[in-house]
Design a protein around this motif. Structure first.
Motif, short mmCIF file in Angstrom:
data_model
loop_
_atom_site.label_atom_id
_atom_site.label_comp_id
_atom_site.label_asym_id
_atom_site.label_seq_id
_atom_site.Cartn_x
_atom_site.Cartn_y
_atom_site.Cartn_z
N UNK A 21 3.55 5.70 -2.77
CA UNK A 21 4.68 6.68 -3.25
C UNK A 21 4.92 6.78 -4.65
N UNK A 22 4.82 5.54 -5.39
CA UNK A 22 4.74 5.58 -6.76
C UNK A 22 4.10 6.34 -7.38
N UNK A 23 2.63 6.64 -7.13
CA UNK A 23 1.85 7.25 -7.67
C UNK A 23 2.24 8.71 -7.47
N UNK A 44 0.79 -1.29 0.10
CA UNK A 44 0.09 -0.06 -0.02
C UNK A 44 0.88 1.29 0.04
N UNK A 45 1.88 1.25 0.82
CA UNK A 45 2.91 2.32 0.75
C UNK A 45 3.43 2.52 -0.29
N UNK A 56 3.04 11.59 -10.12
CA UNK A 56 2.33 12.69 -10.49
C UNK A 56 2.89 13.98 -10.34
N UNK A 57 4.04 14.10 -9.65
CA UNK A 57 4.97 15.31 -9.39
C UNK A 57 6.08 15.25 -10.06
N UNK A 70 10.69 3.22 -7.70
CA UNK A 70 9.58 3.07 -6.79
C UNK A 70 8.65 1.82 -7.55
N UNK A 71 8.72 2.23 -8.66
CA UNK A 71 7.87 1.08 -9.70
C UNK A 71 8.42 -0.10 -9.27
#
Length: 183
Positions: free
Chosen positions: A115-117, A110-111, A121-122, A138-139
């Motif tokens: 973190x990947x999303x 979940x974490x 996004x940024x 992160x992926x």
């Protein structure tokens, strides 16, 4: 045993076997990066990306190899009593402990997804001189935790089969693990 569960176990173990074998070669990529780093330092033109790249490769090596390690039974465990138990008793204990593992991995998954999303996004970058984008790492972490959750469920299914006296056959790579390998 339900054929769908057996197919699930075989598929997950085949995937994790291949990913784990691939991950083993990441060690050579990391050594090549560090060798390049040493050579550039000797030539007094050091590359700013080598240390971070080696760290990223080490994370991938470690985490992508984790499901393979669980599959092979090469994970660390306390062996005060476990080694003396019958395979059926071990399977009962493993069923209890795998739920703790699944809970932990669920939280980590979940974490890592969050973190990947966020990194996507940024356009997150590491705050160093090289400033690499963080989403590939992160992926990789997210995929590794997902594969570990799948392997934990496959391990659970194998343990239930062991308690019921059903042999699900050899692990990928063509060999069945013996009790001596687990000890």
């Amino acid at each position: 045993m339900n054929p769908a569960l057996v197919a699930y176990v075989k598929t997950v173990e085949r995937i994790n076997y291949r990913v784990g074998r691939f991950a083993m070669y990441l060690l050579f990529a990391m050594m090549a990066v560090l060798l390049y780093s040493s050579a550039t330092k000797v030539l007094q033109i050091p590359a700013i990306w080598t240390l971070e790249m080696a760290q990223f490769l080490l994370v991938a090596y470690y985490l992508l190899g984790a499901p393979y390690s669980l599959q092979l039974g090469s994970n660390v465990r306390m062996d005060l009593l476990y080694g003396r138990w019958s395979p059926r008793t071990r399977a009962m204990w493993d069923i209890f402990t795998v739920f703790c593992l699944i809970f932990y991995l669920g939280v980590m998954l979940y974490g890592s997804v969050e973190s990947t999303v966020y990194a996507f996004e940024i356009g997150e970058r590491n705050p160093t001189a090289w400033r690499p984008v963080m989403w590939p790492l992160k992926l990789t972490i997210t995929v590794a935790f997902f594969l570990m959750v799948l392997q934990a469920f496959a391990h659970l299914i194998r343990d239930v089969a062991t308690i019921r006296g059903i042999d699900l056959g050899p692990y990928p790579g063509g060999r069945q693990h013996t009790d001596a390998e687990v000890m």
